[in-house]
Design a protein around this motif. Structure first.
Motif, PDB file in Angstrom:
ATOM      1  N   ARG A  18       1.485   2.869  -4.861  1.00  0.00           N
ATOM      2  CA  ARG A  18       2.828   2.696  -4.310  1.00  0.00           C
ATOM      3  C   ARG A  18       2.779   1.985  -2.965  1.00  0.00           C
ATOM      4  NH1 ARG A  18       5.376   2.669  -8.657  1.00  0.00           N
ATOM      5  NH2 ARG A  18       5.438   4.600  -9.788  1.00  0.00           N
ATOM      6  N   ALA A  19       1.648   2.121  -2.263  1.00  0.00           N
ATOM      7  CA  ALA A  19       1.439   1.478  -0.969  1.00  0.00           C
ATOM      8  C   ALA A  19      -0.052   1.549  -0.653  1.00  0.00           C
ATOM      9  CB  ALA A  19       2.238   2.181   0.127  1.00  0.00           C
ATOM     10  N   PHE A  20      -0.493   0.723   0.296  1.00  0.00           N
ATOM     11  CA  PHE A  20      -1.878   0.815   0.760  1.00  0.00           C
ATOM     12  C   PHE A  20      -1.929   0.390   2.218  1.00  0.00           C
ATOM     13  CE2 PHE A  20      -1.246  -3.170  -1.439  1.00  0.00           C
ATOM     14  CZ  PHE A  20      -1.808  -4.120  -0.617  1.00  0.00           C
ATOM     15  N   LEU A  21      -2.997   0.792   2.883  1.00  0.00           N
ATOM     16  CA  LEU A  21      -3.156   0.528   4.313  1.00  0.00           C
ATOM     17  C   LEU A  21      -4.213  -0.538   4.539  1.00  0.00           C
ATOM     18  CD1 LEU A  21      -3.118   4.204   5.578  1.00  0.00           C
ATOM     19  CD2 LEU A  21      -1.256   2.568   5.654  1.00  0.00           C
ATOM     20  N   LEU A  22      -3.815  -1.607   5.229  1.00  0.00           N
ATOM     21  CA  LEU A  22      -4.746  -2.641   5.681  1.00  0.00           C
ATOM     22  C   LEU A  22      -4.934  -2.408   7.166  1.00  0.00           C
ATOM     23  CD1 LEU A  22      -3.388  -5.858   3.926  1.00  0.00           C
ATOM     24  CD2 LEU A  22      -5.481  -4.615   3.423  1.00  0.00           C
ATOM     25  N   GLY A  23      -5.974  -1.689   7.516  1.00  0.00           N
ATOM     26  CA  GLY A  23      -6.141  -1.265   8.899  1.00  0.00           C
ATOM     27  C   GLY A  23      -5.012  -0.306   9.236  1.00  0.00           C
ATOM     28  N   GLU A  24      -4.205  -0.659  10.229  1.00  0.00           N
ATOM     29  CA  GLU A  24      -3.064   0.167  10.625  1.00  0.00           C
ATOM     30  C   GLU A  24      -1.768  -0.250   9.933  1.00  0.00           C
ATOM     31  OE1 GLU A  24      -3.210   2.842  12.782  1.00  0.00           O
ATOM     32  OE2 GLU A  24      -5.369   2.527  12.559  1.00  0.00           O
ATOM     33  N   VAL A  30       5.591  -3.860  -4.124  1.00  0.00           N
ATOM     34  CA  VAL A  30       6.907  -4.331  -4.553  1.00  0.00           C
ATOM     35  C   VAL A  30       6.975  -4.362  -6.076  1.00  0.00           C
ATOM     36  CG1 VAL A  30       8.494  -6.303  -4.545  1.00  0.00           C
ATOM     37  CG2 VAL A  30       7.267  -5.668  -2.463  1.00  0.00           C
ATOM     38  N   ARG A  31       5.898  -4.850  -6.701  1.00  0.00           N
ATOM     39  CA  ARG A  31       5.891  -4.978  -8.159  1.00  0.00           C
ATOM     40  C   ARG A  31       4.457  -4.955  -8.683  1.00  0.00           C
ATOM     41  NH1 ARG A  31       8.632  -9.899  -9.012  1.00  0.00           N
ATOM     42  NH2 ARG A  31       6.683 -10.998  -9.222  1.00  0.00           N
ATOM     43  N   VAL A  32       4.222  -4.198  -9.740  1.00  0.00           N
ATOM     44  CA  VAL A  32       2.945  -4.223 -10.443  1.00  0.00           C
ATOM     45  C   VAL A  32       3.048  -5.312 -11.502  1.00  0.00           C
ATOM     46  CG1 VAL A  32       1.373  -2.943 -11.939  1.00  0.00           C
ATOM     47  CG2 VAL A  32       2.452  -1.787 -10.001  1.00  0.00           C
ATOM     48  N   LEU A  33       2.152  -6.297 -11.428  1.00  0.00           N
ATOM     49  CA  LEU A  33       2.172  -7.425 -12.360  1.00  0.00           C
ATOM     50  C   LEU A  33       1.350  -7.159 -13.608  1.00  0.00           C
ATOM     51  CD1 LEU A  33       1.672 -10.266  -9.741  1.00  0.00           C
ATOM     52  CD2 LEU A  33       3.825  -9.522 -10.794  1.00  0.00           C
ATOM     53  N   ASP A  34       0.253  -6.432 -13.456  1.00  0.00           N
ATOM     54  CA  ASP A  34      -0.649  -6.183 -14.577  1.00  0.00           C
ATOM     55  C   ASP A  34      -1.573  -5.041 -14.201  1.00  0.00           C
ATOM     56  OD1 ASP A  34      -1.886  -6.523 -17.034  1.00  0.00           O
ATOM     57  OD2 ASP A  34      -2.916  -8.383 -16.498  1.00  0.00           O
ATOM     58  N   ARG A  35      -2.138  -4.429 -15.206  1.00  0.00           N
ATOM     59  CA  ARG A  35      -3.189  -3.425 -14.983  1.00  0.00           C
ATOM     60  C   ARG A  35      -4.079  -3.405 -16.195  1.00  0.00           C
ATOM     61  NH1 ARG A  35      -0.548   1.699 -13.162  1.00  0.00           N
ATOM     62  NH2 ARG A  35      -2.697   2.344 -13.069  1.00  0.00           N
ATOM     63  N   TRP A  36      -5.364  -3.126 -15.955  1.00  0.00           N
ATOM     64  CA  TRP A  36      -6.321  -3.076 -17.051  1.00  0.00           C
ATOM     65  C   TRP A  36      -7.489  -2.204 -16.667  1.00  0.00           C
ATOM     66  CZ3 TRP A  36      -5.402  -7.172 -13.879  1.00  0.00           C
ATOM     67  CH2 TRP A  36      -6.469  -7.714 -13.172  1.00  0.00           C
ATOM     68  N   ARG A  37      -8.226  -1.788 -17.678  1.00  0.00           N
ATOM     69  CA  ARG A  37      -9.392  -0.919 -17.486  1.00  0.00           C
ATOM     70  C   ARG A  37     -10.662  -1.693 -17.731  1.00  0.00           C
ATOM     71  NH1 ARG A  37      -8.318   5.112 -19.670  1.00  0.00           N
ATOM     72  NH2 ARG A  37      -9.618   5.585 -17.901  1.00  0.00           N
ATOM     73  N   GLY A  38     -11.616  -1.470 -16.860  1.00  0.00           N
ATOM     74  CA  GLY A  38     -12.970  -1.962 -17.072  1.00  0.00           C
ATOM     75  C   GLY A  38     -13.819  -0.782 -17.509  1.00  0.00           C
ATOM     76  N   LYS A  45      -3.020  -5.491 -10.584  1.00  0.00           N
ATOM     77  CA  LYS A  45      -2.570  -6.718  -9.921  1.00  0.00           C
ATOM     78  C   LYS A  45      -1.141  -6.478  -9.487  1.00  0.00           C
ATOM     79  CE  LYS A  45      -2.247 -11.703 -10.466  1.00  0.00           C
ATOM     80  NZ  LYS A  45      -2.470 -12.840 -11.373  1.00  0.00           N
ATOM     81  N   LEU A  46      -0.850  -6.746  -8.211  1.00  0.00           N
ATOM     82  CA  LEU A  46       0.464  -6.396  -7.671  1.00  0.00           C
ATOM     83  C   LEU A  46       0.918  -7.381  -6.611  1.00  0.00           C
ATOM     84  CD1 LEU A  46      -0.030  -5.008  -4.616  1.00  0.00           C
ATOM     85  CD2 LEU A  46      -1.110  -3.309  -6.061  1.00  0.00           C
ATOM     86  N   VAL A  47       2.195  -7.281  -6.273  1.00  0.00           N
ATOM     87  CA  VAL A  47       2.777  -8.032  -5.161  1.00  0.00           C
ATOM     88  C   VAL A  47       3.108  -7.029  -4.075  1.00  0.00           C
ATOM     89  CG1 VAL A  47       4.697  -9.485  -4.405  1.00  0.00           C
ATOM     90  CG2 VAL A  47       3.758  -9.768  -6.705  1.00  0.00           C
ATOM     91  N   GLY A  48       2.634  -7.310  -2.855  1.00  0.00           N
ATOM     92  CA  GLY A  48       2.906  -6.435  -1.722  1.00  0.00           C
ATOM     93  C   GLY A  48       4.175  -6.831  -0.994  1.00  0.00           C
ATOM     94  N   SER A  49       4.641  -5.948  -0.119  1.00  0.00           N
ATOM     95  CA  SER A  49       5.842  -6.207   0.671  1.00  0.00           C
ATOM     96  C   SER A  49       5.663  -7.373   1.642  1.00  0.00           C
ATOM     97  CB  SER A  49       6.263  -4.945   1.433  1.00  0.00           C
ATOM     98  OG  SER A  49       5.195  -4.479   2.238  1.00  0.00           O
ATOM     99  N   VAL A  52       2.159 -11.139  -0.509  1.00  0.00           N
ATOM    100  CA  VAL A  52       0.819 -11.484  -0.979  1.00  0.00           C
ATOM    101  C   VAL A  52       0.559 -10.807  -2.328  1.00  0.00           C
ATOM    102  CG1 VAL A  52      -1.650 -11.303  -0.426  1.00  0.00           C
ATOM    103  CG2 VAL A  52       0.003 -11.758   1.388  1.00  0.00           C
ATOM    104  N   ARG A  53      -0.137 -11.518  -3.220  1.00  0.00           N
ATOM    105  CA  ARG A  53      -0.594 -10.920  -4.480  1.00  0.00           C
ATOM    106  C   ARG A  53      -1.977 -10.337  -4.257  1.00  0.00           C
ATOM    107  NH1 ARG A  53       1.177 -14.507  -9.651  1.00  0.00           N
ATOM    108  NH2 ARG A  53       3.344 -14.698  -9.053  1.00  0.00           N
ATOM    109  N   TYR A  54      -2.181  -9.145  -4.763  1.00  0.00           N
ATOM    110  CA  TYR A  54      -3.456  -8.442  -4.609  1.00  0.00           C
ATOM    111  C   TYR A  54      -3.967  -7.996  -5.968  1.00  0.00           C
ATOM    112  CZ  TYR A  54      -2.027  -7.770   0.284  1.00  0.00           C
ATOM    113  OH  TYR A  54      -1.623  -7.956   1.574  1.00  0.00           O
ATOM    114  N   ILE A  55      -5.276  -7.903  -6.069  1.00  0.00           N
ATOM    115  CA  ILE A  55      -5.896  -7.149  -7.157  1.00  0.00           C
ATOM    116  C   ILE A  55      -6.657  -6.020  -6.486  1.00  0.00           C
ATOM    117  CG2 ILE A  55      -7.605  -7.097  -9.001  1.00  0.00           C
ATOM    118  CD1 ILE A  55      -6.866  -9.963  -9.674  1.00  0.00           C
ATOM    119  N   LEU A  56      -6.270  -4.791  -6.822  1.00  0.00           N
ATOM    120  CA  LEU A  56      -6.962  -3.604  -6.326  1.00  0.00           C
ATOM    121  C   LEU A  56      -7.828  -3.057  -7.450  1.00  0.00           C
ATOM    122  CD1 LEU A  56      -4.089  -1.708  -4.475  1.00  0.00           C
ATOM    123  CD2 LEU A  56      -5.649  -3.427  -3.573  1.00  0.00           C
ATOM    124  N   ARG A  57      -9.004  -2.579  -7.088  1.00  0.00           N
ATOM    125  CA  ARG A  57      -9.916  -1.991  -8.067  1.00  0.00           C
ATOM    126  C   ARG A  57     -10.210  -0.559  -7.678  1.00  0.00           C
ATOM    127  NH1 ARG A  57     -16.041  -3.987  -9.156  1.00  0.00           N
ATOM    128  NH2 ARG A  57     -16.370  -2.881  -7.219  1.00  0.00           N
TER     129      ARG A  57
END
Length: 77
Positions: A18-24, A30-38, A45-49, A52-57
């Protein structure tokens, strides 16, 4: 880059960021674009507020999140 992630657990116990911290700085999801399992990881894969588009693992064995990709929004103009 390791990151702290605030998640919401759904009825199937799948964690959804739902949110993440980059430092402080807190970035809302904003939106989850995709998700998958390894084999050992979950990817989101998401769009942040910040636009920026991010892939979090998520590493299930270590219970840790990290940023695998950051892609700036396309410039307008």
């Amino acid at each position: 880059m390791k990151v702290r992630v605030v998640c919401y657990e759904g009825y199937r116990a799948e964690e959804t960021p739902r949110a993440f911290l980059l430092g402080e700085r807190r970035v809302e999801v904003v939106r989850v674009l995709d998700r998958w399992r390894g084999e050992d990881h979950e990817y989101v894969k998401l769009v942040g507020s910040d636009g920026v588009r991010y892939i979090l693992r998520y590493d299930r064995s270590r219970d840790e999140w990290e940023i695998r990709m950051m892609e700036s929004p396309p410039s307008t103009g």
